[in-house]
Every structure is written in C-alpha cells, then in structure tokens.
Design an enzyme around this catalytic site. Structure first.
Site, PDB file in Angstrom:
ATOM      1  N   CYS A 118      -8.138 -36.925  -3.882  1.00 21.29           N
ATOM      2  CA  CYS A 118      -8.854 -37.951  -3.278  1.00 21.29           C
ATOM      3  C   CYS A 118      -7.536 -39.095  -2.927  1.00 21.29           C
ATOM      4  O   CYS A 118      -7.773 -40.211  -3.153  1.00 21.29           O
ATOM      5  CB  CYS A 118      -9.818 -38.628  -4.297  1.00 21.29           C
ATOM      6  SG  CYS A 118      -9.190 -39.074  -5.798  1.00 21.29           S
ATOM      7  N   LYS A 156     -17.910 -31.334  -9.127  1.00 16.70           N
ATOM      8  CA  LYS A 156     -17.788 -30.235  -8.400  1.00 16.70           C
ATOM      9  C   LYS A 156     -17.928 -29.016  -8.853  1.00 16.70           C
ATOM     10  O   LYS A 156     -18.398 -28.028  -8.291  1.00 16.70           O
ATOM     11  CB  LYS A 156     -16.113 -30.296  -8.020  1.00 16.70           C
ATOM     12  CG  LYS A 156     -15.830 -31.703  -7.226  1.00 16.70           C
ATOM     13  CD  LYS A 156     -14.187 -31.438  -6.813  1.00 16.70           C
ATOM     14  CE  LYS A 156     -13.807 -32.699  -6.322  1.00 16.70           C
ATOM     15  NZ  LYS A 156     -13.798 -33.982  -7.140  1.00 16.70           N
TER      16      LYS A 156
END
Length: 535
Positions: A427, A297
């Site tokens: 997540c 990311k």
C-alpha cells in the site's frame, strides 16, 4: 430487581447523552493512568498546543463526557505518532475499537478537533488554556473545539467548567486570529477535504456467507427488523472491476450494518481486494499468506477458494494473530490455519510446505498510499505530504530499509518447491518499494522459471516505465486519482509446458479472468461446489 432496572435505565440515559457511566469513568481513569495522555506526564510532547512541556492535570479536572475523554486520548496519541514519524496508530483504530463507547461521536469529535488544529493551535497558545484551566493540551484542544466550533460545552464537570470560565478569552483570540490572517471565517484556515477524486465506501461480499446477488437483494429489500437500512442499500452497486466488491457513496457509514455484523460484508478498500483476485487461487489449492494479519486479504482468499484447500497464514505478532483468528471466525473461513511465526525464519523447503502452490505476500511497507483512508491529511505532517511524481520518487532511510526487507520476503517466497503463483503487493506509492523491489528480484525469479504476468489487463495505470523490465505488466493505483488507496501489485507466475501465462494460463484466459461476467460465473461455480461439498 427494581434497583437493578433503574441502574440499567440510568446507564442507557447517560450513554444517549454522551455522558459516562460509573464503569466508563473507571475505564477512562485507568486509561489516563496507564498511557498518561489525559493526566499528563511531564515529558515533552507534540500536542495541540505546540511542542511544550506537558502539564499534569489535577486529579479532579477530568471531562465528564466519555466522548471528550476518548477523543482527547486519540488526539494526543495521533499527534505524538505524527511528530515522531513512527506511526503505529490510526484514527479509526483509536476511536472505533471495541472498548470505545459512543464510537461515532468519538470518531466525529476527534476528526473535527484535528481538522480545526490550524485555528486551535494559535488560540491555545495565545490563551494558555491548558495551563489556566489545569488540563493537558489534548483535552484543551478537544474542549476548545467543542466550545468554539462544535455543539458547545455544558458545565457538567470540573474540566468543562474550567474551560467555560475562559470562554470570552477564547472567542476574543479567535476573532483576533481571523483578523490577523485576513479571512472571514475559520473554514478558510482548514485543510483540504481529501483526495482529488473522492473515495467511495466499499465493502466486499464474503461469499462464504452469502452470494453477491443475494446480498444485493438483501440490501435493496432488507427484512422488516432492518428496514432502516433500505435507503443505504439502494445506493449499493457492484464494482466494475471486482465482482465481489460493492461500492457506496463516499462517507456512507456501514460500521453498524447488520451484514457487517454478521460477516457477510467486509469493510475493505478496492485496492486491498486486488491482490487476492490477482493471485486467482483455485479451490483445492495449498496457499501461504506470508504476512497475514489482520486477515482481510486472507479471508478473501478463502472465499475465492470456496473454503476448499488450505491457507497457512503467518503472523509473528501474538496480538495481531488474535485479530487474524477473530476475522477468520467471523467470516467462516475455516480453511485458514493461522501460525505464530516469522515468515523469514521458516524453511520453505521443509516437507510440510512441499505442496504450496501460491503465495500472497503483502509485507510491511511505508503505507504511503493510505494517507486518506487513515485520515492522515488531518495531521500536521500532511502539509509535507508528497504527491504525484515526487511521491513516486521519494526514498529515505526508512523506505530503503523496508525495500530491503520486502526483497528478502520475495526471495524467501520463491523457494517453495511447488510454487506456481506469487503476488507481491504494497500500500505504498514509492517506486523503491514497488518497481525497485521487483527489479531487484527479477533475475532470481527468472532463474526459477517465473515471469511477470499482466494482472488486470484492463486496468489503465501500470508500473513506471524504465524502472524495471516488464513495467507494463505491473499494477499501480493512485490514491489521488483512482478513488481508493494507493497500491501496487506484481504477479510472478511460472510457465507450464513452455507457455506464457499465470500457472499455464493463456493471455486470453487472463483477460477473461479480469472480466466481471467471467468472474461471476466462476463464483457461482465455486458456490455450487461448496453446496455439493456441504451436502
């Protein structure tokens, strides 16, 4: 010179056959002695043969094949972690790590051995293979799989020969098992293949190395030396939501692809690419990635910023920080400044952070949305995996502790004086880590001038109604239905000039930001800016 050449030829021949070289044998022996999964250790383990005392294998009874040795190690580590509920290891991490030889074969054998556990466990218990062959349970599992369901065993070493001596008993036990449960073949005993909706293989184009259009041209018509990849390239397509993400059919193997090796393609799930796009950083901004490693990311943020600006990336674990350094170097993300530090221990109000405009916060979570990408459905605990509403509502002591930690991280991030945008993502599919965390910090966020911005307005799956005000502005991704990992994204934005919208961005501009065409135009503009800066 001739002797050196012959040695190299012999090493290559052994590797093609899946057999270890002398160096690889020494590596396996050190692995056995260090972690003990192949040599045993006497402690009680959850292994392929059940919860039994691990028997130490005699020194001579080791597999000749490096693939079998590595797969046995991976099987034991995964089953131990699964039984303890602590996690900490992944199938891909254990079988595709840099030091692993014959990665594809090791990964395949490990997957298949775990997949066949429902048949292998009763067979191993009935035959007492580990004890009779003088090997440990995880190696017995791998070798029994190869003998009964795989490519077969050759009598290349003492462990293989010991298992082959039990061949008739193993086959008889298999026949008795199928008869006892009333099925015609072993396939009826195996777990489901995966999610309800298949997960395509996805790869993010690292626009610091190559533009999306150029990457697509390369894939469709690779250079002559990479012509073998042309068929794979024909299957590539640009994702409809994320303009820098490419999709391939499920199961497409890209690990050795030249564009992956060169840092042009980053193997990353669609859901994992959503937080950086939701943050929408602009070139020249000062960013913080609060929990950065391994850095996919973080490097995505650098690409969206065209390497213009700065990203201070915090990671408190030295080994994970090394991975972050490596990923930043591999992708050419020069604007990333990795820092070995605990995000909760720093003071956001210190002068050095006075210009931070945006924060990406993807903290530790339960990982409940990544069961498929981690291949957890192959493990025994998958029978208890919650789905749908049950998964959303689940909360135990571990989830609650994680949620408290996540809340602390958001409150810490909100303290940066010049902050304009904050993205919180997990997540996880559990509401306690998602809507529950947002609800707990929303009052403080509001007091600091922040509101929830509607990320990806065209995305159909939103937050759970009734759990937090503004749930319709939150993003949920279902791992069973949406073709990617389970994920959650919340965008906190500070209104400027009394207007709603992320950092002064209007609702119309937010919708335009979500448009792939608009995003491509922004990308091209960033690339032109980068070219001008380099020139």
């Amino acid at each position: 010179m001739k002797r050196k050449k012959s040695i190299l030829q012999r090493e290559r021949t052994l590797q093609r056959q899946g057999l270890p070289s002398k160096k690889q044998k020494r590596d396996v022996q050190r692995q056995e002695q260090g972690a003990g999964p192949l040599a045993g250790g006497g402690q009680r383990q959850h292994t392929a043969g059940g919860n039994k005392k691990q028997h130490k294998a005699p020194q001579g009874l080791r597999p000749t094949s490096a693939v079998h040795a590595q797969a046995a190690y991976a099987v034991q580590r995964l089953l131990e972690a699964d039984a303890s509920k602590r996690g900490g290891v992944t199938l891909k991490g254990l079988t595709l790590a840099p030091h692993i030889t014959a990665k594809k074969a090791t990964y395949a054998v490990t997957c298949e051995a775990l997949k066949h556990l429902p048949a292998l466990q009763p067979i191993l218990e009935r035959t007492q293979l580990a004890q009779r062959a003088g090997i440990n349970d995880s190696l017995a599992c791998v070798l029994a799989f190869e003998l009964l369901f795989g490519e077969g065993l050759r009598p290349t070493g003492p462990a293989e020969r010991a298992v082959l001596q039990q061949q008739s008993d193993l086959k008889q036990a298999l026949a008795q098992l199928l008869d006892a449960v009333g099925v015609a073949g072993v396939a009826e005993l195996l777990p489901a293949a995966g999610p309800d909706t298949p997960h395509p293989r996805t790869a993010r184009v690292n626009t610091l190395r190559m533009g999306v259009e150029e990457a697509m041209r390369w894939l469709r018509s690779p250079p002559p030396e990479h012509r073998k990849w042309a068929a794979v390239g024909q299957l590539a397509a640009v994702d409809e939501l994320l303009p820098d993400l490419l999709t391939f059919p499920p199961g497409t193997d890209l690990h050795d692809h030249p564009l992956v090796d060169s840092g042009v393609l980053v193997l990353q799930s669609k859901a994992s690419c959503m937080p950086a796009h939701a943050l929408a950083p602009q070139p020249g901004w000062a960013l913080v990635d609060a929990c950065a490693a391994p850095g996919n990311k973080t490097t995505h943020l650098a690409a969206l910023m065209a390497n213009q600006g700065s990203i201070v990336a915090f990671e408190k674990d030295p080994k994970r920080l090394e991975r972050l350094h490596g990923n930043a170097a591999a992708t050419g993300a020069t604007c990333i400044q990795p820092e070995l530090a605990d995000f909760l221990a720093l003071d956001p109000e210190e002068a050095q952070y006075s210009g931070v405009q945006a924060v990406l916060l993807d903290p530790s979570c339960s990982g409940s949305g990544t069961a498929f990408s981690r291949m957890d459905y192959l493990l025994p605990s998958s029978a208890d995996r919650l789905k749908g509403q049950a998964a959303v509502e689940h909360c135990d002591e571990r989830v609650e502790a994680l949620a408290q930690f996540q809340q602390s991280c958001i409150l810490q991030a909100l303290r940066f004086p010049a902050l304009r945008r904050l993205v919180y993502s997990t997540c996880s599919v559990h509401a306690r880590e998602n809507e529950g965390v947002v609800a707990a910090v929303l009052e403080e966020a509001g007091a600091r001038g922040f509101h929830l911005e509607a990320a990806f307005p065209t995305w159909p799956r939103r937050g759970v109604a009734g759990l937090v005000e503004g749930a319709e502005r939150l993003v949920r991704v279902d791992p069973d239905l949406d073709g990617t990992d389970g994920f959650f994204v919340a965008v906190f934005a500070k209104a400027e000039g009394g207007q709603e919208g992320g950092g002064g961005v209007s609702a119309a501009d937010q919708e335009q930001r979500a448009s792939p065409a608009a995003a491509r135009k922004r990308k091209k503009k960033q690339q032109r800016q980068q070219a001008a800066a380099d020139g």
